[in-house]
Enzyme design. Sequence first.
Site, PDB file in Angstrom:
ATOM      1  N   THR A 103     -22.050 -47.323 -65.174  1.00  0.00           N
ATOM      2  CA  THR A 103     -23.420 -47.580 -64.724  1.00  0.00           C
ATOM      3  C   THR A 103     -23.482 -49.013 -64.220  1.00  0.00           C
ATOM      4  OG1 THR A 103     -24.363 -46.028 -66.326  1.00  0.00           O
ATOM      5  CG2 THR A 103     -25.840 -47.697 -65.432  1.00  0.00           C
ATOM      6  N   LYS A 183     -29.652 -43.053 -61.708  1.00  0.00           N
ATOM      7  CA  LYS A 183     -29.266 -43.426 -63.076  1.00  0.00           C
ATOM      8  C   LYS A 183     -30.090 -44.624 -63.549  1.00  0.00           C
ATOM      9  CE  LYS A 183     -26.854 -43.324 -66.899  1.00  0.00           C
ATOM     10  NZ  LYS A 183     -25.429 -43.623 -67.012  1.00  0.00           N
ATOM     11  N   LYS A 251     -27.278 -54.252 -71.575  1.00  0.00           N
ATOM     12  CA  LYS A 251     -26.696 -54.234 -70.227  1.00  0.00           C
ATOM     13  C   LYS A 251     -27.546 -53.431 -69.251  1.00  0.00           C
ATOM     14  CE  LYS A 251     -23.645 -51.169 -69.318  1.00  0.00           C
ATOM     15  NZ  LYS A 251     -23.387 -50.204 -68.269  1.00  0.00           N
TER      16      LYS A 251
END
Length: 444
Positions: A103, A183, A251
């Site tokens: 990601t 995403k 993150k």
Amino acid sequence: MKTMASKPNVAFIGLGAMGIGMAIHLLDDGFPVTGYDVNPMTLERLLAMGGLSATSPKECVQDASLIVCMVANSTQTEDVFFADATGAVFGLAQNAVVVLCSTVAPGFPVKLLDRIHREFQRSDIELVDCPVSGGTIRAARGSLTILSSGGKEGLSTAQPLLKSMSETLYEIEGGLGAANKVKLVNQHLAGIHIAASAEAMGLAATLGVNTKEFYEKALKSPACSWMFENRVPHMLSNDWTPHSAISIFVKDMRIVTSEGLLQDFPLYIASATERLYQYAARLGYERDDDASLVRIFLGQTLSLVSEATRFQTLDDHHSTELICRLLETVHTLAAVEALAFGHKLGISVRTLTSIISNAAGASESFKKIAPMIWAGDFSSGCTIAETRDILKDAITLAQMHNYPLQLTATTLQLLHQAVVYGLGEEGQPALLKLWTTSALSADR
């Protein structure tokens, strides 16, 4: 007699909690897999399952037509590909396809491929971005949800590999980086829903509500989300085994808010949520399960939510109902913010609705409000003023117990702002106007 065509060689770089399960599943499905990771123990495990190991990314990719990159972030990805002498770019086979499963920011896959093409003169290399979700168990079973985007040839070459690893595989229009845009929106919602669940469960325990009974009631209400259903059991059992660590959402929420800064797009709820994960990491919880975020709301009694499962049953319908409405409202504002952000990134409401309704970012609120926004229906349901008044009651109750409601307070300020703008008598979908004045219909 027909002979089965052999499957292509796969290089698998990044054998972490999910990566090792994905790699072993590919082995079980007949793909020859060579792995690389900085942790020698995971390489030993791959060898024991019939795979091969490499001492560098360069060595790992030399005989592979498909390279899966499953490292933690964009910095690690660049190190894997471009480290002096040992980087994967120095060993790529002709016409290899890189499958980037990490990601990352939506613009990163384009930059990565451009550097491979221009700086290293490897225009034969294709790259597809394929962020995955589903956790370690589904990774090992080959039942992940995978979003994919990129050039047609690269996607076609990678499809057998992606189908092997996934139960649900989406191909997102919009070229390289589009999958990571979707995403990004999903992680925006998933991160907020975990934090909202923690905030709500901490409040329930603080008010003396039996938390197990509250959880069971909320599951059957409009307050439910996929993350609430999945993560609250960890809170109830005081289990912080890192199925998905807080560091992952430190993150991922940073990627979300950084993209908001890049796009000059306000992300009120996502930004408030990011600060909660950062605070938890600073307290030393970074490697614990993300459900352990609940501890930042609990002061000295860090196991209060678990202890509250033993509280005597109280007929406290008002508190239970108020917390459910609180959750539902935070989820609703998160859904509106996410849909507006997705629109800013060029992803249609139709695409987001179809994917996220069945993903980790799903909530009952999202499933309800997304079709209304898609249809341009801004008048249905509870009015914004009524919604604001419900949250005011929740805030007042929390203040009496000195309980911090950061996400709820941020949500209340947005509702106040909407009322000031003259939207008070409109339905909740009209909250979209806080972010954009353009319609988000399916054909735009």
